[in-house]
Design a protein around this motif. Structure first.
Motif, PDB file in Angstrom:
ATOM      1  N   PHE A  66       1.743   9.038   4.197  1.00  0.00           N
ATOM      2  CA  PHE A  66       1.020   7.711   4.191  1.00  0.00           C
ATOM      3  C   PHE A  66       0.682   7.322   5.783  1.00  0.00           C
ATOM      4  CE2 PHE A  66       1.284   2.996   4.763  1.00  0.00           C
ATOM      5  CZ  PHE A  66       0.173   2.581   3.947  1.00  0.00           C
ATOM      6  N   ARG A  67      -0.591   7.020   5.877  1.00  0.00           N
ATOM      7  CA  ARG A  67      -0.942   6.753   7.120  1.00  0.00           C
ATOM      8  C   ARG A  67      -1.588   5.110   7.170  1.00  0.00           C
ATOM      9  NH1 ARG A  67      -5.825  10.090   9.607  1.00  0.00           N
ATOM     10  NH2 ARG A  67      -7.172   8.852   8.208  1.00  0.00           N
ATOM     11  N   ASP A 109      -1.724  17.109   6.269  1.00  0.00           N
ATOM     12  CA  ASP A 109      -1.857  17.559   7.738  1.00  0.00           C
ATOM     13  C   ASP A 109      -2.587  16.602   8.412  1.00  0.00           C
ATOM     14  OD1 ASP A 109      -0.023  19.418   7.083  1.00  0.00           O
ATOM     15  OD2 ASP A 109      -1.523  20.726   6.067  1.00  0.00           O
ATOM     16  N   SER A 110      -2.645  15.273   8.481  1.00  0.00           N
ATOM     17  CA  SER A 110      -3.378  14.459   9.180  1.00  0.00           C
ATOM     18  C   SER A 110      -4.790  14.266   8.714  1.00  0.00           C
ATOM     19  CB  SER A 110      -3.172  14.567  10.686  1.00  0.00           C
ATOM     20  OG  SER A 110      -1.980  14.765  11.219  1.00  0.00           O
ATOM     21  N   LYS A 111      -5.112  14.778   7.651  1.00  0.00           N
ATOM     22  CA  LYS A 111      -6.591  14.730   7.281  1.00  0.00           C
ATOM     23  C   LYS A 111      -6.507  13.844   5.900  1.00  0.00           C
ATOM     24  CE  LYS A 111      -8.386  19.246   8.025  1.00  0.00           C
ATOM     25  NZ  LYS A 111      -7.395  20.154   8.439  1.00  0.00           N
ATOM     26  N   LYS A 112      -7.329  12.755   5.928  1.00  0.00           N
ATOM     27  CA  LYS A 112      -7.397  11.684   4.941  1.00  0.00           C
ATOM     28  C   LYS A 112      -7.745  12.373   3.571  1.00  0.00           C
ATOM     29  CE  LYS A 112      -9.764   7.462   3.465  1.00  0.00           C
ATOM     30  NZ  LYS A 112     -10.554   6.236   4.175  1.00  0.00           N
ATOM     31  N   ILE A 113      -7.088  12.269   2.529  1.00  0.00           N
ATOM     32  CA  ILE A 113      -7.325  12.865   1.181  1.00  0.00           C
ATOM     33  C   ILE A 113      -7.369  11.661   0.209  1.00  0.00           C
ATOM     34  CG2 ILE A 113      -4.966  13.151   0.399  1.00  0.00           C
ATOM     35  CD1 ILE A 113      -5.914  15.821  -0.636  1.00  0.00           C
ATOM     36  N   SER A 114      -7.231  10.377   0.382  1.00  0.00           N
ATOM     37  CA  SER A 114      -7.324   9.450  -0.495  1.00  0.00           C
ATOM     38  C   SER A 114      -7.457   8.143   0.415  1.00  0.00           C
ATOM     39  CB  SER A 114      -5.917   9.449  -1.124  1.00  0.00           C
ATOM     40  OG  SER A 114      -5.722   8.039  -1.703  1.00  0.00           O
ATOM     41  N   TYR A 168       0.938  -1.104  -0.156  1.00  0.00           N
ATOM     42  CA  TYR A 168      -0.058  -0.089   0.117  1.00  0.00           C
ATOM     43  C   TYR A 168       1.001   1.346   0.103  1.00  0.00           C
ATOM     44  CZ  TYR A 168      -4.756  -1.883   1.075  1.00  0.00           C
ATOM     45  OH  TYR A 168      -5.990  -2.473   1.200  1.00  0.00           O
ATOM     46  N   LYS A 169       1.962   0.988   0.931  1.00  0.00           N
ATOM     47  CA  LYS A 169       2.714   2.362   1.212  1.00  0.00           C
ATOM     48  C   LYS A 169       3.437   2.628  -0.223  1.00  0.00           C
ATOM     49  CE  LYS A 169       6.364   3.999   4.157  1.00  0.00           C
ATOM     50  NZ  LYS A 169       7.382   3.340   5.099  1.00  0.00           N
ATOM     51  N   GLN A 170       3.890   1.613  -0.835  1.00  0.00           N
ATOM     52  CA  GLN A 170       4.523   2.098  -2.283  1.00  0.00           C
ATOM     53  C   GLN A 170       3.812   2.585  -3.216  1.00  0.00           C
ATOM     54  OE1 GLN A 170       7.512   1.974  -3.498  1.00  0.00           O
ATOM     55  NE2 GLN A 170       7.644   1.059  -5.561  1.00  0.00           N
ATOM     56  N   ILE A 171       2.459   2.021  -3.464  1.00  0.00           N
ATOM     57  CA  ILE A 171       1.645   2.668  -4.516  1.00  0.00           C
ATOM     58  C   ILE A 171       1.025   4.016  -4.010  1.00  0.00           C
ATOM     59  CG2 ILE A 171      -0.592   2.119  -5.723  1.00  0.00           C
ATOM     60  CD1 ILE A 171       0.063  -0.851  -5.502  1.00  0.00           C
TER      61      ILE A 171
END
Lengths: 287, 96
Positions: free
Chosen positions: A164-165, A173-178, A144-147
Protein backbone atom coordinates in the motif's frame (compact mmCIF):
# COMPACT_ATOMS: atom_id res chain seq x y z
CA UNK A 1 -16.52 5.44 21.26
CA UNK A 2 -17.81 2.22 22.77
CA UNK A 3 -21.38 3.36 22.59
CA UNK A 4 -21.09 4.51 19.00
CA UNK A 5 -19.54 1.22 18.16
CA UNK A 6 -22.45 -0.57 19.76
CA UNK A 7 -24.80 1.53 17.70
CA UNK A 8 -23.01 0.53 14.55
CA UNK A 9 -23.05 -3.08 15.63
CA UNK A 10 -26.75 -2.99 16.17
CA UNK A 11 -27.17 -1.33 12.80
CA UNK A 12 -25.24 -4.06 11.16
CA UNK A 13 -27.45 -6.71 12.68
CA UNK A 14 -30.49 -5.23 10.95
CA UNK A 15 -32.42 -7.24 8.41
CA UNK A 16 -29.86 -6.94 5.68
CA UNK A 17 -27.02 -8.50 7.54
CA UNK A 18 -27.74 -12.15 7.71
CA UNK A 19 -25.44 -13.81 10.12
CA UNK A 20 -24.25 -17.17 9.11
CA UNK A 21 -22.51 -19.54 11.41
CA UNK A 22 -19.65 -21.01 9.53
CA UNK A 23 -17.06 -23.01 11.37
CA UNK A 24 -15.94 -24.54 8.16
CA UNK A 25 -15.33 -21.18 6.50
CA UNK A 26 -13.25 -19.98 9.39
CA UNK A 27 -11.13 -23.06 9.54
CA UNK A 28 -10.32 -22.53 5.89
CA UNK A 29 -9.78 -18.78 5.87
CA UNK A 30 -8.86 -17.33 9.20
CA UNK A 31 -5.16 -17.12 9.89
CA UNK A 32 -5.50 -16.27 13.59
CA UNK A 33 -7.30 -18.95 15.58
CA UNK A 34 -8.55 -16.65 18.35
CA UNK A 35 -10.82 -14.86 15.92
CA UNK A 36 -12.35 -18.14 14.87
CA UNK A 37 -13.50 -18.94 18.37
CA UNK A 38 -16.50 -16.78 18.79
CA UNK A 39 -17.41 -14.92 15.65
CA UNK A 40 -20.38 -15.33 13.43
CA UNK A 41 -19.63 -14.74 9.84
CA UNK A 42 -21.34 -11.88 8.05
CA UNK A 43 -22.89 -12.61 4.72
CA UNK A 44 -22.21 -9.86 2.23
CA UNK A 45 -23.77 -9.28 -1.12
CA UNK A 46 -21.65 -9.84 -4.21
CA UNK A 47 -22.54 -8.67 -7.71
CA UNK A 48 -20.62 -8.98 -10.97
CA UNK A 49 -22.18 -6.47 -13.36
CA UNK A 50 -20.18 -7.74 -16.35
CA UNK A 51 -19.66 -5.48 -19.35
CA UNK A 52 -21.45 -2.18 -18.72
CA UNK A 53 -21.85 1.37 -19.95
CA UNK A 54 -19.91 3.51 -17.48
CA UNK A 55 -22.85 5.93 -17.05
CA UNK A 56 -25.20 3.11 -16.06
CA UNK A 57 -22.52 1.74 -13.75
CA UNK A 58 -21.92 5.05 -12.00
CA UNK A 59 -25.65 5.39 -11.37
CA UNK A 60 -25.75 1.87 -9.88
CA UNK A 61 -22.60 2.64 -7.90
CA UNK A 62 -24.21 5.66 -6.26
CA UNK A 63 -27.49 3.78 -5.76
CA UNK A 64 -25.69 1.00 -3.86
CA UNK A 65 -24.04 3.59 -1.59
CA UNK A 66 -27.31 5.42 -0.97
CA UNK A 67 -29.51 2.35 -0.85
CA UNK A 68 -29.93 0.17 2.19
CA UNK A 69 -28.88 -3.30 1.20
CA UNK A 70 -25.88 -3.61 3.45
CA UNK A 71 -22.24 -4.27 2.72
CA UNK A 72 -21.59 -5.12 -0.90
CA UNK A 73 -18.61 -6.06 -3.05
CA UNK A 74 -18.94 -5.78 -6.79
CA UNK A 75 -17.10 -6.00 -10.09
CA UNK A 76 -17.73 -4.46 -13.45
CA UNK A 77 -16.04 -4.23 -16.81
CA UNK A 78 -16.52 -0.85 -18.48
CA UNK A 79 -17.07 -0.47 -22.19
CA UNK A 80 -14.64 1.96 -23.83
CA UNK A 81 -14.85 4.94 -21.53
CA UNK A 82 -13.26 7.64 -19.45
CA UNK A 83 -14.44 8.67 -16.03
CA UNK A 84 -13.36 11.86 -14.38
CA UNK A 85 -12.78 12.46 -10.70
CA UNK A 86 -15.39 14.62 -8.99
CA UNK A 87 -13.25 17.78 -9.08
CA UNK A 88 -11.77 17.44 -12.55
CA UNK A 89 -12.65 19.43 -15.64
CA UNK A 90 -13.02 17.49 -18.87
CA UNK A 91 -11.57 20.16 -21.15
CA UNK A 92 -8.60 20.73 -18.85
CA UNK A 93 -7.69 17.06 -18.40
CA UNK A 94 -8.59 15.61 -21.77
CA UNK A 95 -7.75 16.16 -25.40
CA UNK A 96 -11.44 16.01 -26.25
CA UNK A 97 -10.85 15.82 -30.00
CA UNK A 98 -9.12 12.49 -29.40
CA UNK A 99 -11.82 11.19 -27.09
CA UNK A 100 -14.74 11.13 -29.49
CA UNK A 101 -15.17 7.38 -29.45
CA UNK A 102 -15.09 7.22 -25.66
CA UNK A 103 -18.08 7.48 -23.36
CA UNK A 104 -17.22 10.10 -20.75
CA UNK A 105 -18.78 10.71 -17.37
CA UNK A 106 -17.85 11.85 -13.88
CA UNK A 107 -17.93 9.92 -10.62
CA UNK A 108 -18.94 11.15 -7.17
CA UNK A 109 -15.50 10.54 -5.63
CA UNK A 110 -12.38 12.64 -6.07
CA UNK A 111 -9.09 11.62 -7.63
CA UNK A 112 -7.94 11.36 -11.22
CA UNK A 113 -9.09 10.06 -14.57
CA UNK A 114 -9.63 6.36 -15.14
CA UNK A 115 -9.95 5.11 -18.67
CA UNK A 116 -10.64 1.77 -20.26
CA UNK A 117 -10.10 0.77 -23.85
CA UNK A 118 -11.65 -1.99 -25.97
CA UNK A 119 -9.32 -4.64 -24.60
CA UNK A 120 -10.91 -4.42 -21.17
CA UNK A 121 -7.84 -5.86 -19.42
CA UNK A 122 -8.58 -4.27 -16.09
CA UNK A 123 -10.62 -5.29 -13.09
CA UNK A 124 -12.90 -2.61 -11.70
CA UNK A 125 -14.35 -3.17 -8.28
CA UNK A 126 -16.56 -1.38 -5.80
CA UNK A 127 -17.05 -1.79 -2.06
CA UNK A 128 -19.88 -0.30 -0.05
CA UNK A 129 -19.52 -0.72 3.69
CA UNK A 130 -20.71 0.71 6.96
CA UNK A 131 -17.92 2.61 8.71
CA UNK A 132 -17.47 0.75 11.99
CA UNK A 133 -13.88 1.50 13.03
CA UNK A 134 -13.21 -2.18 12.76
CA UNK A 135 -13.52 -3.54 9.23
CA UNK A 136 -13.95 -0.05 7.80
CA UNK A 137 -11.95 2.52 9.77
CA UNK A 138 -13.18 6.09 10.15
CA UNK A 139 -9.73 7.34 9.22
CA UNK A 140 -9.76 7.76 5.46
CA UNK A 141 -6.24 6.53 4.74
CA UNK A 142 -6.68 3.57 7.11
CA UNK A 143 -9.86 2.59 5.31
CA UNK A 144 -8.12 2.80 1.93
CA UNK A 145 -5.41 0.60 3.35
CA UNK A 146 -7.90 -1.96 4.60
CA UNK A 147 -9.74 -2.31 1.28
CA UNK A 148 -6.58 -2.08 -0.83
CA UNK A 149 -5.39 -5.02 1.28
CA UNK A 150 -7.64 -7.23 -0.85
CA UNK A 151 -5.68 -6.23 -3.96
CA UNK A 152 -2.37 -6.59 -2.17
CA UNK A 153 -3.25 -10.08 -0.93
CA UNK A 154 -4.27 -11.00 -4.47
CA UNK A 155 -1.00 -9.72 -5.95
CA UNK A 156 1.01 -11.49 -3.24
CA UNK A 157 -0.85 -14.67 -4.18
CA UNK A 158 0.75 -14.25 -7.62
CA UNK A 159 4.16 -13.89 -6.01
CA UNK A 160 4.45 -10.13 -6.47
CA UNK A 161 5.97 -7.63 -4.08
CA UNK A 162 2.79 -5.60 -3.52
CA UNK A 163 2.29 -2.86 -0.95
CA UNK A 164 0.00 0.00 0.00
CA UNK A 165 1.27 3.46 -0.83
CA UNK A 166 -0.67 6.20 0.92
CA UNK A 167 -2.91 7.86 0.15
CA UNK A 168 -4.72 5.48 -2.15
CA UNK A 169 -2.42 3.46 -4.37
CA UNK A 170 -1.30 -0.13 -4.55
CA UNK A 171 2.22 -0.60 -5.87
CA UNK A 172 4.33 -3.51 -7.03
CA UNK A 173 8.03 -2.81 -6.51
CA UNK A 174 7.12 0.89 -6.09
CA UNK A 175 5.22 1.00 -9.40
CA UNK A 176 1.53 1.86 -9.24
CA UNK A 177 -0.70 -1.02 -10.34
CA UNK A 178 -4.01 0.10 -8.86
CA UNK A 179 -5.72 3.44 -8.30
CA UNK A 180 -8.56 3.79 -5.82
CA UNK A 181 -11.12 6.45 -4.97
CA UNK A 182 -13.39 6.75 -2.00
CA UNK A 183 -16.36 8.82 -0.98
CA UNK A 184 -18.60 8.67 2.04
CA UNK A 185 -22.27 9.14 2.72
CA UNK A 186 -24.21 8.91 5.98
CA UNK A 187 -21.83 6.62 7.83
CA UNK A 188 -21.07 4.45 4.82
CA UNK A 189 -18.20 4.43 2.40
CA UNK A 190 -17.96 3.67 -1.28
CA UNK A 191 -14.61 2.75 -2.72
CA UNK A 192 -14.00 2.18 -6.40
CA UNK A 193 -10.75 1.02 -7.85
CA UNK A 194 -9.01 -0.53 -10.79
CA UNK A 195 -6.49 -3.32 -10.97
CA UNK A 196 -4.55 -2.99 -14.19
CA UNK A 197 -3.98 -6.23 -16.06
CA UNK A 198 -2.77 -4.39 -19.15
CA UNK A 199 -2.30 -0.71 -19.87
CA UNK A 200 -1.76 1.33 -23.03
CA UNK A 201 0.44 4.28 -22.10
CA UNK A 202 0.43 5.74 -25.60
CA UNK A 203 -3.36 5.74 -25.65
CA UNK A 204 -3.44 7.43 -22.25
CA UNK A 205 -1.16 10.16 -23.55
CA UNK A 206 -3.25 10.49 -26.73
CA UNK A 207 -6.47 11.19 -24.82
CA UNK A 208 -4.83 13.31 -22.11
CA UNK A 209 -4.29 16.99 -22.40
CA UNK A 210 -0.58 16.78 -21.71
CA UNK A 211 1.86 18.50 -24.01
CA UNK A 212 3.75 15.68 -25.71
CA UNK A 213 5.33 15.50 -29.19
CA UNK A 214 8.83 16.56 -28.17
CA UNK A 215 9.74 14.06 -25.49
CA UNK A 216 7.17 11.40 -26.33
CA UNK A 217 9.53 8.41 -26.04
CA UNK A 218 11.11 9.78 -22.91
CA UNK A 219 7.69 10.36 -21.41
CA UNK A 220 6.59 6.79 -22.10
CA UNK A 221 9.81 5.49 -20.55
CA UNK A 222 9.27 7.58 -17.42
CA UNK A 223 5.63 6.48 -17.09
CA UNK A 224 6.78 2.86 -17.42
CA UNK A 225 9.01 3.50 -14.43
CA UNK A 226 6.10 4.61 -12.29
CA UNK A 227 3.24 2.44 -13.49
CA UNK A 228 2.83 -1.25 -14.09
CA UNK A 229 0.22 -3.91 -14.81
CA UNK A 230 -0.26 -7.55 -14.00
CA UNK A 231 0.39 -9.05 -17.45
CA UNK A 232 3.73 -7.26 -17.55
CA UNK A 233 4.70 -8.30 -14.03
CA UNK A 234 3.81 -11.93 -14.61
CA UNK A 235 5.05 -12.11 -18.18
CA UNK A 236 1.81 -13.82 -19.19
CA UNK A 237 -1.93 -13.17 -19.39
CA UNK A 238 -3.89 -14.74 -16.58
CA UNK A 239 -7.57 -15.43 -16.99
CA UNK A 240 -9.55 -12.48 -15.65
CA UNK A 241 -12.19 -14.68 -14.03
CA UNK A 242 -9.45 -16.54 -12.17
CA UNK A 243 -8.05 -13.27 -10.81
CA UNK A 244 -11.52 -12.09 -9.80
CA UNK A 245 -12.13 -15.35 -7.96
CA UNK A 246 -8.91 -14.94 -6.04
CA UNK A 247 -9.89 -11.37 -5.18
CA UNK A 248 -13.24 -12.63 -3.88
CA UNK A 249 -11.50 -15.19 -1.70
CA UNK A 250 -9.02 -12.63 -0.38
CA UNK A 251 -11.94 -10.31 0.30
CA UNK A 252 -13.74 -12.98 2.32
CA UNK A 253 -10.61 -13.68 4.33
CA UNK A 254 -9.84 -10.05 5.04
CA UNK A 255 -13.38 -9.06 5.98
CA UNK A 256 -14.34 -12.32 7.69
CA UNK A 257 -17.37 -12.39 5.45
CA UNK A 258 -18.98 -14.80 3.09
CA UNK A 259 -19.87 -13.33 -0.29
CA UNK A 260 -23.27 -14.32 -1.57
CA UNK A 261 -24.17 -13.50 -5.15
CA UNK A 262 -27.13 -11.13 -5.31
CA UNK A 263 -28.72 -8.44 -7.43
CA UNK A 264 -29.88 -4.85 -7.02
CA UNK A 265 -33.02 -4.46 -4.94
CA UNK A 266 -36.14 -2.82 -6.36
CA UNK A 267 -35.30 0.29 -4.36
CA UNK A 268 -31.77 0.43 -5.71
CA UNK A 269 -33.11 -0.03 -9.24
CA UNK A 270 -35.51 2.86 -8.73
CA UNK A 271 -32.71 4.97 -7.30
CA UNK A 272 -30.49 4.03 -10.25
CA UNK A 273 -33.19 5.14 -12.69
CA UNK A 274 -33.51 8.47 -10.92
CA UNK A 275 -29.71 8.96 -11.08
CA UNK A 276 -29.26 8.02 -14.75
CA UNK A 277 -30.16 11.47 -16.18
CA UNK A 278 -27.31 12.99 -14.16
CA UNK A 279 -24.66 10.60 -15.45
CA UNK A 280 -25.91 11.01 -19.03
CA UNK A 281 -26.01 14.81 -18.83
CA UNK A 282 -23.63 17.26 -20.44
CA UNK A 283 -23.85 19.49 -17.35
CA UNK A 284 -22.52 16.79 -15.04
CA UNK A 285 -19.69 15.62 -17.28
CA UNK A 286 -18.50 18.91 -18.69
CA UNK A 287 -19.20 21.26 -15.79
CA UNK B 1 -12.07 49.14 -13.31
CA UNK B 2 -9.34 46.71 -14.09
CA UNK B 3 -10.51 43.21 -14.69
CA UNK B 4 -7.81 40.62 -15.17
CA UNK B 5 -8.04 37.73 -17.55
CA UNK B 6 -8.69 34.35 -15.94
CA UNK B 7 -5.33 32.92 -14.96
CA UNK B 8 -4.39 29.44 -13.89
CA UNK B 9 -2.33 28.47 -10.88
CA UNK B 10 -1.15 24.90 -10.38
CA UNK B 11 0.05 23.47 -7.11
CA UNK B 12 0.71 19.86 -6.26
CA UNK B 13 -0.12 18.68 -2.77
CA UNK B 14 0.60 15.20 -1.49
CA UNK B 15 -3.06 14.42 -2.16
CA UNK B 16 -3.14 15.59 -5.75
CA UNK B 17 -2.92 18.42 -8.24
CA UNK B 18 -4.89 21.60 -7.49
CA UNK B 19 -5.67 23.91 -10.39
CA UNK B 20 -7.10 27.33 -9.64
CA UNK B 21 -8.58 29.56 -12.32
CA UNK B 22 -8.89 33.09 -10.99
CA UNK B 23 -9.99 36.46 -12.36
CA UNK B 24 -9.59 39.60 -10.24
CA UNK B 25 -10.94 43.14 -10.42
CA UNK B 26 -9.07 45.87 -8.56
CA UNK B 27 -7.42 43.33 -6.29
CA UNK B 28 -10.72 41.56 -5.50
CA UNK B 29 -11.45 37.99 -6.61
CA UNK B 30 -14.12 38.33 -9.25
CA UNK B 31 -14.37 34.76 -10.42
CA UNK B 32 -12.75 31.53 -9.33
CA UNK B 33 -12.95 27.82 -10.03
CA UNK B 34 -10.84 25.05 -8.57
CA UNK B 35 -10.31 21.65 -10.17
CA UNK B 36 -7.92 18.75 -9.90
CA UNK B 37 -7.41 15.15 -8.86
CA UNK B 38 -7.25 15.72 -5.10
CA UNK B 39 -9.72 14.24 -2.59
CA UNK B 40 -11.95 16.33 -0.38
CA UNK B 41 -14.87 15.18 1.75
CA UNK B 42 -17.68 16.12 1.79
CA UNK B 43 -17.18 16.92 -1.90
CA UNK B 44 -19.83 19.66 -2.04
CA UNK B 45 -17.87 21.68 0.50
CA UNK B 46 -15.45 22.68 -2.24
CA UNK B 47 -18.27 24.66 -3.88
CA UNK B 48 -18.79 26.44 -0.58
CA UNK B 49 -15.13 27.43 -0.52
CA UNK B 50 -15.33 28.68 -4.10
CA UNK B 51 -18.53 30.70 -3.51
CA UNK B 52 -17.13 32.21 -0.34
CA UNK B 53 -13.93 33.34 -2.06
CA UNK B 54 -15.74 35.49 -4.61
CA UNK B 55 -15.52 39.18 -3.71
CA UNK B 56 -12.65 38.64 -1.31
CA UNK B 57 -9.37 40.65 -1.39
CA UNK B 58 -6.84 38.58 -3.25
CA UNK B 59 -4.20 38.22 -0.56
CA UNK B 60 -2.71 35.15 1.07
CA UNK B 61 -3.80 35.85 4.66
CA UNK B 62 -7.42 36.50 3.77
CA UNK B 63 -7.65 33.44 1.51
CA UNK B 64 -6.08 31.20 4.13
CA UNK B 65 -8.40 32.52 6.84
CA UNK B 66 -11.55 31.87 4.79
CA UNK B 67 -10.49 28.41 3.63
CA UNK B 68 -9.58 27.36 7.18
CA UNK B 69 -12.89 28.71 8.42
CA UNK B 70 -14.86 26.61 5.94
CA UNK B 71 -12.70 23.55 6.64
CA UNK B 72 -13.77 23.82 10.25
CA UNK B 73 -17.40 24.63 9.61
CA UNK B 74 -17.93 21.86 7.07
CA UNK B 75 -15.69 19.30 8.79
CA UNK B 76 -13.66 18.92 5.65
CA UNK B 77 -11.24 16.04 5.37
CA UNK B 78 -8.78 16.09 2.48
CA UNK B 79 -6.08 13.44 2.92
CA UNK B 80 -2.74 14.79 1.72
CA UNK B 81 -4.13 18.26 1.06
CA UNK B 82 -4.35 21.17 3.53
CA UNK B 83 -5.99 24.62 3.39
CA UNK B 84 -2.51 26.02 2.69
CA UNK B 85 -2.31 23.93 -0.47
CA UNK B 86 -5.47 25.58 -1.82
CA UNK B 87 -4.15 29.01 -0.84
CA UNK B 88 -0.86 28.25 -2.57
CA UNK B 89 -2.63 27.20 -5.77
CA UNK B 90 -4.75 30.37 -5.83
CA UNK B 91 -1.72 32.55 -5.06
CA UNK B 92 0.10 31.00 -8.01
CA UNK B 93 -2.79 32.06 -10.27
CA UNK B 94 -2.58 35.59 -8.86
CA UNK B 95 1.15 35.78 -9.39
CA UNK B 96 1.10 34.65 -13.03
Amino acid sequence: MNSSRKELRSLSSSKNFKKVLSNEGYAAHTPTPHKARCRFMDEWRFIDFGLVDIRDMMAMDEAILKGDEGNTFFFWTPKKSIFLGFFQKADVELNLANCRDYTITRRISGGGIAFSDDRGRQINYGVVGTIDNDLFPLDIIESYKQICGVLIDTLIHYGLNAAFRPINDVVVDSKKISGNAQTRWEGKLLQNGTLLLDFDIEEMLRISNIPKEKFFDKKIASIREGLTWLDRELGEQRDMEEIKNIMKRKFEERFHARLKTGTLSQREKALTNSLLPKYYSHEWTYR
Amino acid sequence: METSKTRQGIHKSRGGLIRSFVATENGIIKDITISGDFFLLPEEALFKIIERLKGVPANREKLQEIIEEIYEKENIQSPGTTPSDFTESIMKALEV
